[in-house]
Scaffold this motif. Structure first.
Motif, short mmCIF file in Angstrom:
data_model
loop_
_atom_site.label_atom_id
_atom_site.label_comp_id
_atom_site.label_asym_id
_atom_site.label_seq_id
_atom_site.Cartn_x
_atom_site.Cartn_y
_atom_site.Cartn_z
N ALA A 6 -10.49 11.50 16.40
CA ALA A 6 -9.37 10.62 16.72
C ALA A 6 -9.75 9.18 16.48
O ALA A 6 -8.97 8.40 15.94
N SER A 7 -10.96 8.78 16.86
CA SER A 7 -11.36 7.39 16.66
C SER A 7 -11.59 7.12 15.17
O SER A 7 -11.34 6.02 14.68
N SER A 12 -9.51 4.40 10.29
CA SER A 12 -9.00 4.42 8.91
C SER A 12 -7.56 3.88 8.86
O SER A 12 -7.17 3.25 7.89
N ASP A 13 -6.79 4.12 9.93
CA ASP A 13 -5.43 3.54 9.99
C ASP A 13 -5.50 2.02 10.04
O ASP A 13 -4.75 1.32 9.37
N TRP A 14 -6.44 1.52 10.86
CA TRP A 14 -6.60 0.07 10.97
C TRP A 14 -7.07 -0.52 9.64
O TRP A 14 -6.58 -1.58 9.23
N SER A 19 -5.80 -3.74 5.00
CA SER A 19 -5.79 -3.83 3.53
C SER A 19 -4.40 -4.16 3.01
O SER A 19 -4.24 -4.99 2.12
N ILE A 20 -3.39 -3.49 3.55
CA ILE A 20 -2.00 -3.77 3.13
C ILE A 20 -1.62 -5.21 3.48
O ILE A 20 -1.04 -5.93 2.68
N GLY A 21 -2.00 -5.64 4.69
CA GLY A 21 -1.71 -7.01 5.12
C GLY A 21 -2.37 -8.03 4.22
O GLY A 21 -1.76 -9.03 3.82
N LEU A 22 -3.66 -7.81 3.89
CA LEU A 22 -4.37 -8.73 2.99
C LEU A 22 -3.74 -8.73 1.59
O LEU A 22 -3.63 -9.78 0.95
#
Length: 148
Positions: A6-7, A12-14, A19-22
Motif C-alpha cells: 500500500a505504501s 508511485s501515485d505521488w 511528474s504530471i504537475g512538473l
C-alpha cells in the motif's frame, strides 16, 4: 506485507502526480517564455499603396459609353502625397484613354489588361510631361461597365 504494498502504491501515485504537475508547469513556463520573448515574424513584403481615381464615363470611338473606376498602384508611399494634387488631371487622362478605345479593345480575354496598360502608360506620360517621375506600377479596376 499488505502495508508495504500500500505504501509502495501510494508513493508511485505521488511520483506520478508530481511528474504530471512538473510537466504542466514546464509547459506553462515554456508558453509564457515563447509569448514574451519570441519575435513575431513580420513580412518584408511592401504593402501596396493605392491612389483612387473617381468614376469616369467616356464615349468611346465606336459611340458606346464606358464607365470605369480605377485605383492606381504607386511605386512608393511618398508618391500618394505628390500625386493627390494631380487627381483631377489623372481623372481626365483616364477619360481620354477610355475615349480612345472601342469595344474590341476592351472585350475579350485581354480587354481589361489592354485598358489597364493604356491607362498606366497615359498616366505615366502625363507625369513625365509634368516633370515628375513615373510613379504608377499597376492599374486595378473597381468597376468597369460597358454600356450600349
Amino acid at each position: 506485507m499488505a502495508t508495504s504494498t500500500a505504501s509502495s502504491e501510494n508513493r508511485s501515485d505521488w511520483v506520478m502526480e508530481i511528474s504530471i504537475g512538473l510537466g504542466i508547469l514546464i509547459l506553462g513556463v515554456g508558453a509564457w517564455l515563447f509569448n514574451t520573448y519570441a519575435k513575431p515574424q513580420t513580412s518584408n513584403r511592401p504593402v501596396p499603396i493605392w491612389l483612387g481615381i473617381s468614376k469616369v464615363a467616356a464615349q468611346m470611338t465606336d459611340g458606346r459609353m464606358l464607365s470605369v473606376k480605377v485605383n492606381l498602384q504607386l511605386k512608393n508611399k511618398d508618391d500618394q502625397s505628390i500625386l493627390e494634387p494631380h487627381a483631377t488631371a489623372l481623372k481626365t487622362v483616364v477619360e481620354q484613354v477610355a475615349a480612345d478605345m472601342n469595344e474590341d479593345d476592351i472585350t475579350g480575354p485581354d480587354g481589361m489588361v489592354n485598358l489597364g496598360e493604356a491607362i498606366e502608360s497615359g498616366v505615366n506620360d502625363y507625369l513625365r510631361e509634368q516633370h515628375l517621375k513615373t510613379r504608377i506600377k499597376h492599374v486595378m479596376f473597381d468597376e468597369m461597365i460597358l454600356m450600349p
